[in-house]
Design a protein around this motif. Structure first.
Motif, mmCIF file in Angstrom:
data_model
loop_
_atom_site.group_PDB
_atom_site.id
_atom_site.type_symbol
_atom_site.label_atom_id
_atom_site.label_comp_id
_atom_site.label_asym_id
_atom_site.label_seq_id
_atom_site.Cartn_x
_atom_site.Cartn_y
_atom_site.Cartn_z
ATOM 1 N N GLU A 39 0.826 -1.290 0.045
ATOM 2 C CA GLU A 39 0.028 -0.028 0.090
ATOM 3 C C GLU A 39 0.908 1.322 0.010
ATOM 4 O O GLU A 39 0.568 2.177 -0.508
ATOM 5 C CB GLU A 39 -0.873 -0.002 1.232
ATOM 6 N N CYS A 40 2.098 1.251 0.734
ATOM 7 C CA CYS A 40 2.868 2.310 0.596
ATOM 8 C C CYS A 40 3.748 2.599 -0.599
ATOM 9 O O CYS A 40 3.873 3.846 -0.852
ATOM 10 C CB CYS A 40 4.067 2.021 1.652
ATOM 11 N N TYR A 41 3.610 1.684 -1.279
ATOM 12 C CA TYR A 41 4.396 1.796 -2.821
ATOM 13 C C TYR A 41 3.414 2.219 -3.850
ATOM 14 O O TYR A 41 3.698 2.187 -4.756
ATOM 15 C CB TYR A 41 5.281 0.522 -3.202
ATOM 16 N N SER A 46 0.468 8.459 1.539
ATOM 17 C CA SER A 46 1.992 8.463 2.081
ATOM 18 C C SER A 46 1.974 7.305 3.187
ATOM 19 O O SER A 46 0.993 6.535 3.529
ATOM 20 C CB SER A 46 2.184 9.786 2.977
ATOM 21 N N VAL A 47 3.361 6.877 3.606
ATOM 22 C CA VAL A 47 3.492 6.046 4.521
ATOM 23 C C VAL A 47 2.703 6.299 6.026
ATOM 24 O O VAL A 47 2.402 5.442 6.450
ATOM 25 C CB VAL A 47 5.201 5.770 4.790
ATOM 26 N N VAL A 50 -0.834 5.423 5.541
ATOM 27 C CA VAL A 50 -1.126 4.143 5.722
ATOM 28 C C VAL A 50 -0.718 3.427 6.999
ATOM 29 O O VAL A 50 -1.646 2.951 7.750
ATOM 30 C CB VAL A 50 -0.298 3.396 4.536
ATOM 31 N N PRO A 58 4.861 5.050 11.780
ATOM 32 C CA PRO A 58 5.470 5.085 10.546
ATOM 33 C C PRO A 58 6.800 4.435 10.611
ATOM 34 O O PRO A 58 7.137 3.861 9.696
ATOM 35 C CB PRO A 58 5.373 6.703 10.153
ATOM 36 N N VAL A 61 6.485 0.829 9.741
ATOM 37 C CA VAL A 61 6.323 0.499 8.390
ATOM 38 C C VAL A 61 7.788 0.906 7.827
ATOM 39 O O VAL A 61 8.058 0.104 6.797
ATOM 40 C CB VAL A 61 5.014 1.298 7.826
ATOM 41 N N TYR A 62 8.373 1.926 7.935
ATOM 42 C CA TYR A 62 9.856 2.022 7.158
ATOM 43 C C TYR A 62 10.493 0.822 7.484
ATOM 44 O O TYR A 62 11.491 0.249 6.783
ATOM 45 C CB TYR A 62 10.461 3.429 7.792
ATOM 46 N N ARG A 65 9.487 -1.854 5.365
ATOM 47 C CA ARG A 65 10.100 -1.821 4.179
ATOM 48 C C ARG A 65 11.440 -1.892 4.078
ATOM 49 O O ARG A 65 11.940 -2.787 3.096
ATOM 50 C CB ARG A 65 9.894 -0.267 3.533
#
Length: 150
Positions: A39-41, A46-47, A50, A58, A61-62, A65
């Motif tokens: 979803e982030c890509y 934005s991250v 999401v 965030p 999520v980073y 990734r």
């Protein structure tokens, strides 16, 4: 040296916090992590957006990734660099109208100022301003209330 009665344990609780929720770390299945990272890509959100929607930070999520990218690079898969779209201006095309608009005949509206108070009272150091549209009953009630406070 601790004197009895002076240590924090003998004074009892000074602060009390209640934690609600699951009370443990959540365990995300790999499929769910992959869908959140995908979803982030997508480029639609934005991250941070999401992460907020899924109740995550965030930074988490980073990290997911980064872990996915390292795992894929270890397998020999090279992810293409996704560059953000360049900001571009849309050209504006102005076509002259067939009939020019006549100049406005109305005068521009003036800003309305607040009207000055019609009645200003000061009784025993208390100042009251009553607007022009107040009726006589309101004015007399205010005067009576001010007199009663003396």
């Amino acid at each position: 040296m601790i004197i009895s009665g002076d240590d924090p344990a003998s004074k009892g609780a000074q602060r009390f916090e209640v934690f609600t929720g699951a009370g443990k770390r959540r365990d995300w299945p790999p499929e769910v992590k992959a869908s959140i990272v995908a979803e982030c890509y997508s480029g639609r959100e934005s991250v941070s957006a999401v992460a907020r929607r899924h109740g995550l930070d965030p930074s988490q999520v980073y990290a997911w990734r980064r872990d996915l990218r390292k795992r894929l690079e270890a397998e020999g898969v090279v992810l293409p660099l996704v560059e953000p779209e360049a900001v571009a201006f849309v050209p504006a095309v102005i076509e002259p109208s067939a009939v020019p608009d006549p100049a406005p005949t109305r005068r521009p509206r003036r800003r309305r100022r607040t009207a000055a108070a019609a009645v200003e009272l000061e009784i025993d150091g208390v100042a009251v301003k009553i607007g022009r549209d107040a009726d006589a009953g309101v004015i007399s009630a205010v005067i009576e209330a001010l007199r009663a406070t003396r």
